[in-house]
Design a protein around this motif. Sequence first.
Motif, PDB file in Angstrom:
ATOM      1  N   ARG A 199       0.829  -1.220   0.000  1.00 57.15           N
ATOM      2  CA  ARG A 199       0.000   0.000   0.000  1.00 57.15           C
ATOM      3  C   ARG A 199       0.854   1.257   0.000  1.00 57.15           C
ATOM      4  O   ARG A 199       0.569   2.206  -0.724  1.00 57.15           O
ATOM      5  CB  ARG A 199      -0.937   0.001   1.208  1.00 57.15           C
ATOM      6  N   SER A 200       1.889   1.273   0.778  1.00 51.84           N
ATOM      7  CA  SER A 200       2.761   2.450   0.834  1.00 51.84           C
ATOM      8  C   SER A 200       3.429   2.685  -0.517  1.00 51.84           C
ATOM      9  O   SER A 200       3.510   3.829  -0.995  1.00 51.84           O
ATOM     10  CB  SER A 200       3.817   2.261   1.924  1.00 51.84           C
ATOM     11  N   SER A 201       3.885   1.620  -1.148  1.00 52.11           N
ATOM     12  CA  SER A 201       4.510   1.744  -2.466  1.00 52.11           C
ATOM     13  C   SER A 201       3.519   2.268  -3.491  1.00 52.11           C
ATOM     14  O   SER A 201       3.829   3.154  -4.301  1.00 52.11           O
ATOM     15  CB  SER A 201       5.065   0.390  -2.917  1.00 52.11           C
ATOM     16  N   LEU A 202       2.302   1.720  -3.459  1.00 52.50           N
ATOM     17  CA  LEU A 202       1.266   2.163  -4.390  1.00 52.50           C
ATOM     18  C   LEU A 202       0.909   3.623  -4.145  1.00 52.50           C
ATOM     19  O   LEU A 202       0.707   4.391  -5.094  1.00 52.50           O
ATOM     20  CB  LEU A 202       0.026   1.277  -4.248  1.00 52.50           C
ATOM     21  N   LEU A 203       0.839   4.020  -2.870  1.00 54.00           N
ATOM     22  CA  LEU A 203       0.492   5.403  -2.541  1.00 54.00           C
ATOM     23  C   LEU A 203       1.541   6.376  -3.060  1.00 54.00           C
ATOM     24  O   LEU A 203       1.206   7.410  -3.648  1.00 54.00           O
ATOM     25  CB  LEU A 203       0.329   5.551  -1.022  1.00 54.00           C
ATOM     26  N   GLU A 213      -7.055   8.465  -8.277  1.00 59.01           N
ATOM     27  CA  GLU A 213      -8.089   7.449  -8.131  1.00 59.01           C
ATOM     28  C   GLU A 213      -7.580   6.226  -7.365  1.00 59.01           C
ATOM     29  O   GLU A 213      -8.379   5.401  -6.882  1.00 59.01           O
ATOM     30  CB  GLU A 213      -8.626   7.032  -9.505  1.00 59.01           C
ATOM     31  N   LEU A 214      -6.265   6.083  -7.235  1.00 58.94           N
ATOM     32  CA  LEU A 214      -5.684   4.958  -6.514  1.00 58.94           C
ATOM     33  C   LEU A 214      -5.483   5.238  -5.024  1.00 58.94           C
ATOM     34  O   LEU A 214      -5.165   4.325  -4.257  1.00 58.94           O
ATOM     35  CB  LEU A 214      -4.331   4.569  -7.133  1.00 58.94           C
ATOM     36  N   VAL A 215      -5.671   6.489  -4.633  1.00 59.95           N
ATOM     37  CA  VAL A 215      -5.340   6.891  -3.258  1.00 59.95           C
ATOM     38  C   VAL A 215      -6.170   6.136  -2.232  1.00 59.95           C
ATOM     39  O   VAL A 215      -5.666   5.715  -1.185  1.00 59.95           O
ATOM     40  CB  VAL A 215      -5.503   8.424  -3.104  1.00 59.95           C
ATOM     41  N   SER A 216      -7.455   5.945  -2.502  1.00 61.86           N
ATOM     42  CA  SER A 216      -8.327   5.292  -1.519  1.00 61.86           C
ATOM     43  C   SER A 216      -7.825   3.901  -1.156  1.00 61.86           C
ATOM     44  O   SER A 216      -7.704   3.553   0.021  1.00 61.86           O
ATOM     45  CB  SER A 216      -9.755   5.213  -2.063  1.00 61.86           C
ATOM     46  N   LYS A 217      -7.510   3.070  -2.165  1.00 66.04           N
ATOM     47  CA  LYS A 217      -6.983   1.726  -1.892  1.00 66.04           C
ATOM     48  C   LYS A 217      -5.602   1.782  -1.259  1.00 66.04           C
ATOM     49  O   LYS A 217      -5.260   0.967  -0.394  1.00 66.04           O
ATOM     50  CB  LYS A 217      -6.916   0.926  -3.189  1.00 66.04           C
ATOM     51  N   ALA A 218      -4.804   2.759  -1.680  1.00 66.76           N
ATOM     52  CA  ALA A 218      -3.407   2.811  -1.243  1.00 66.76           C
ATOM     53  C   ALA A 218      -3.240   3.299   0.190  1.00 66.76           C
ATOM     54  O   ALA A 218      -2.202   3.052   0.806  1.00 66.76           O
ATOM     55  CB  ALA A 218      -2.606   3.708  -2.185  1.00 66.76           C
ATOM     56  N   MET A 219      -4.233   3.987   0.755  1.00 66.32           N
ATOM     57  CA  MET A 219      -4.087   4.544   2.097  1.00 66.32           C
ATOM     58  C   MET A 219      -4.468   3.576   3.208  1.00 66.32           C
ATOM     59  O   MET A 219      -4.488   3.946   4.380  1.00 66.32           O
ATOM     60  CB  MET A 219      -4.890   5.845   2.227  1.00 66.32           C
TER      61      MET A 219
END
Length: 323
Positions: A199-203, A213-219
């Motif tokens: 998640r941290s990497s994705l964020l 649009e990816l922030v919700s899943k990534a947080m």
Amino acid sequence: MYGPRIIVKVPASTANLGPGFDTLGMALSLFAWVEMGRAAETTITLYGDQMNGVPTDKSNLIYKVAQMVFNEAGVSVPELSISMYSDIPLTRGLGSSASAIVGALVAANALIGSPLSDHKLFQMATALEGHPDNVGASLFGGIVVSAWDGEEASYVRIVPHPSLQALVAVPSFQLSTEKARHALPKEVSMADAIYNVSRSSLLVAALATGQLELVSKAMKDRLHQPYRAPLIPGMETILAQASEHGALGAALSGAGPTLIAFVDTNSGRKQELEQFLLDTLAREDIEAEAIWLEPFNNSPQLYQAEEGDHRPLIDRIRSEVRA
């Protein structure tokens, strides 16, 4: 007689951003001001309700940090005139201590001609704070991705997407970082560690590329927020449901108790989101203040008081610095 007085405007910060425990920070458009000058005798003047209970003698954090700068630079400035005003709530998870440390470092360094580099100030700030996320954000502005091995801190700065906006809900009670850290387990499972790394990497990738649009899943987070939730009634509901009310994502800001939600500035659901945060906390009998903030993309701003201008810092802020 004692030379120029330096004024530094330092931004607040939010840390962790969910999964980036002790590594991710973002500067926010809420500020503290530190004024410093040489003096015959040390005086410390504090303005604003946020300064209640802060020492006004040489045990003051600003004074002690300034002396560390002077010692590092090999100069002696034993007596200082210090003033401070802050809009940043104390012990609420918005980097109040980090802003004071950074303000003191930058002001003291400027007072003696800036012999220390920003890199050196960052190392000193990280050692003082114990982690680089808040101090890095306040020192460099924007979003700071950082790492510290106990000896050296490294960072990469990201400019936030221009559509990114933040809403903070600041509860009326304080929560010390020490108490919040005591709630954490000494060990976590491999599954939870992998969950947070992903998640941290994705964020970071989403913030760096503007893919909001990816922030919700990534947080999402499993390392600290679940264990701190009992300290902040209503937090679990807010983190679970904020995206249903227009948020890009939500997190505990630093060690809390402030909660932060990120929003697309063009969203038509801002009022709905604000009401959701306040109502959720109110159902737990928690009074809170909602503040809309922007990411702050600049390093601390330096000013020099003109010779002969002896106005109090608070008057200078009202007439000049805020302009």
